[in-house]
Design an enzyme around this catalytic site. Structure first.
Site, PDB file in Angstrom:
ATOM      1  N   HIS A  75      60.168  -9.081 -12.528  1.00 51.54           N
ATOM      2  CA  HIS A  75      61.085  -8.483 -11.549  1.00 51.54           C
ATOM      3  C   HIS A  75      62.301  -7.812 -12.185  1.00 51.54           C
ATOM      4  O   HIS A  75      62.993  -7.050 -11.528  1.00 51.54           O
ATOM      5  CB  HIS A  75      61.643  -9.568 -10.610  1.00 51.54           C
ATOM      6  N   GLU A 127      63.802  -8.804  -7.722  1.00 52.27           N
ATOM      7  CA  GLU A 127      63.657  -7.396  -8.129  1.00 52.27           C
ATOM      8  C   GLU A 127      64.761  -6.543  -7.493  1.00 52.27           C
ATOM      9  O   GLU A 127      65.370  -5.686  -8.147  1.00 52.27           O
ATOM     10  CB  GLU A 127      62.283  -6.859  -7.708  1.00 52.27           C
ATOM     11  N   THR A 164      59.223  -2.409  -5.265  1.00 52.65           N
ATOM     12  CA  THR A 164      57.868  -1.960  -5.631  1.00 52.65           C
ATOM     13  C   THR A 164      56.758  -2.562  -4.764  1.00 52.65           C
ATOM     14  O   THR A 164      55.659  -2.029  -4.715  1.00 52.65           O
ATOM     15  CB  THR A 164      57.564  -2.303  -7.103  1.00 52.65           C
TER      16      THR A 164
HETATM   17  S1  SF4 Z   1      53.485  -5.313  -8.224  1.00 52.93           S
HETATM   18 FE1  SF4 Z   1      53.518  -3.492  -9.514  1.00 52.93          FE
HETATM   19  S2  SF4 Z   1      55.674  -3.227 -10.019  1.00 52.93           S
HETATM   20 FE2  SF4 Z   1      55.476  -5.309  -9.273  1.00 52.93          FE
HETATM   21  S3  SF4 Z   1      55.131  -6.525 -11.129  1.00 52.93           S
HETATM   22 FE3  SF4 Z   1      53.102  -5.972 -10.325  1.00 52.93          FE
HETATM   23  S4  SF4 Z   1      52.540  -4.103 -11.431  1.00 52.93           S
HETATM   24 FE4  SF4 Z   1      54.742  -4.391 -11.658  1.00 52.93          FE
END
Ligand code: SF4
Length: 280
Positions: A75, A127, A164
C-alpha cells in the site's frame, strides 16, 4: 454441487511481491536481527498469524522501526513516514506496489504545480493515507459523487485520482460530476488492472451461477468491493474468510456456485473453501 473458480481469484502481483520480499528477508536475516512490517502486510488475518509465528513484528509508529529491518507494504506510506522509517531502521525494504508508486508520483508532480488532489477511496485505508501524504496540504478524500458538491468552487487546478482498488462504476460516476464542476480538472484513471479484471470477471461469473462465494479478509477493501460487485448483479453472494463461515444449510440448495477471492487471499484458503463446497 458444481463449483466454478474465477481465474483472477487470489493474490495480485503487488501482494505477491510484498510477501515474497518479506519471506526473502526472513530467509537471509542474520541471527539477532528483528524484522517488522509497518502496519499489517496484507488484510488477511490467517497470513498475518503465520507471519507472527515466524517472528515478524508489526509496528504502527515509524519510530518503532529503530534497530529493526522494516518492510513497507504494497500500500505504500506517506513521504513523511517514509523519511522517519529510513532515519530509524537498520534497513528499509520498500515493497510498495509499482502501481501504487505510480499514483503517488502523479499526485506529487501535480502537487508541485499547485494542484488540489481529490482521492476517491476509503479515508482510513493505508494506501489512501499514503496517497494523501503526497498531496501535501491540498489533498482530500471522497467516497461518492455527492461529495463533489461540497468541494470549493474556487479551485482552479484540480486532479482526480482513485485508490487502486476502487469500484470502476463508482469512479466513473464521480468523474462525471467532477468534470461538470471542474471542466478544466484532470482525471487520472488509477484503478489497477488487477482490480478491474477481478471485478469484471466476478460480474460475468455471477450472471452464470446460482450463488457466489467471495473469499477474503473482512477488513480487505478490495474483497468487500468484489462482494458488492457480485451482489449488484442480483445473485446471492456470501463473503467468507474461511470455509468455516460458509452457511452450509442455506448454500446447499444451489447447484452451481461461483467462487472468487480478494487480492490478499492465498490460494490455500480458496482451495479449502472450494473443497468444502464440492463436498456438499
Ligand atoms: S491491487 Fe493492483 S495496485 Fe493494489 S497491490 Fe495489487 S497489483 Fe498493486
Amino acid at each position: 454441487m458444481k463449483v466454478v473458480v474465477a481465474k483472477t481469484a487470489g493474490f495480485c502481483n503487488g501482494v505477491k511481491y510484498a510477501l515474497e520480499m518479506l519471506l526473502r528477508v526472513l530467509r537471509e536475516k542474520k541471527s539477532g536481527e528483528v524484522v517488522c512490517t509497518y502496519g499489517p502486510l496484507i488484510h488477511n488475518n490467517h497470513v498475518l498469524r503465520m507471519l507472527r509465528e515466524r517472528g515478524v513484528e508489526e509496528i504502527d509508529k515509524p519510530e518503532e522501526a529503530a534497530g529493526k529491518i522494516v518492510v513497507i507494504r504494497a500500500h505504500g506510506v506517506p513521504p513523511q513516514t517514509r523519511k522517519i522509517l529510513y532515519e530509524n531502521a537498520v534497513k528499509v525494504i520498500n515493497a510498495t506496489c509499482k502501481r501504487v508508486a505510480r499514483v503517488q508520483a502523479v499526485i506529487k508532480q501535480h502537487a508541485k504545480k499547485g494542484y488540489h488532489t481529490v482521492i476517491v477511496g476509503d479515508e482510513d485505508h493505508a494506501e489512501v493515507i499514503g496517497l494523501k501524504g503526497y498531496a501535501g496540504e491540498n489533498g482530500i478524500v471522497i467516497q461518492s459523487a455527492k461529495d463533489i458538491v461540497l468541494l470549493p468552487d474556487s479551485w482552479k487546478k484540480v486532479l482526480l485520482v482513485a485508490q487502486t482498488t476502487q469500484n470502476e462504476e463508482i469512479f466513473d460516476r464521480i468523474s462525471k460530476e467532477f468534470l461538470k464542476k471542474y471542466p478544466q480538472g484532470i482525471v487520472k484513471r488509477t484503478i489497477c488492472a488487477a482490480t478491474k479484471e477481478r471485478q469484471n470477471e466476478v460480474k460475468e461469473l455471477a450472471k452464470e451461477v446460482d450463488a457466489m462465494v467471495i473469499v477474503g479478509g473482512f477488513h480487505s477493501g478490495n474483497t468487500v468491493r468484489l462482494t458488492e460487485v457480485s451482489r449488484s448483479t442480483g445473485t446471492p453472494t456470501y463473503h467468507v474468510e474461511t470455509e468455516k463461515e460458509l452457511p452450509f444449510d442455506e448454500i446447499s440448495k444451489y447447484k452451481l456456485i461461483g467462487v472468487s477471492a480478494g487480492a490478499s487471499t492465498p490460494q490455500w484458503m480458496i482451495h479449502n473453501v472450494v473443497q468444502a463446497l464440492s463436498e456438499l
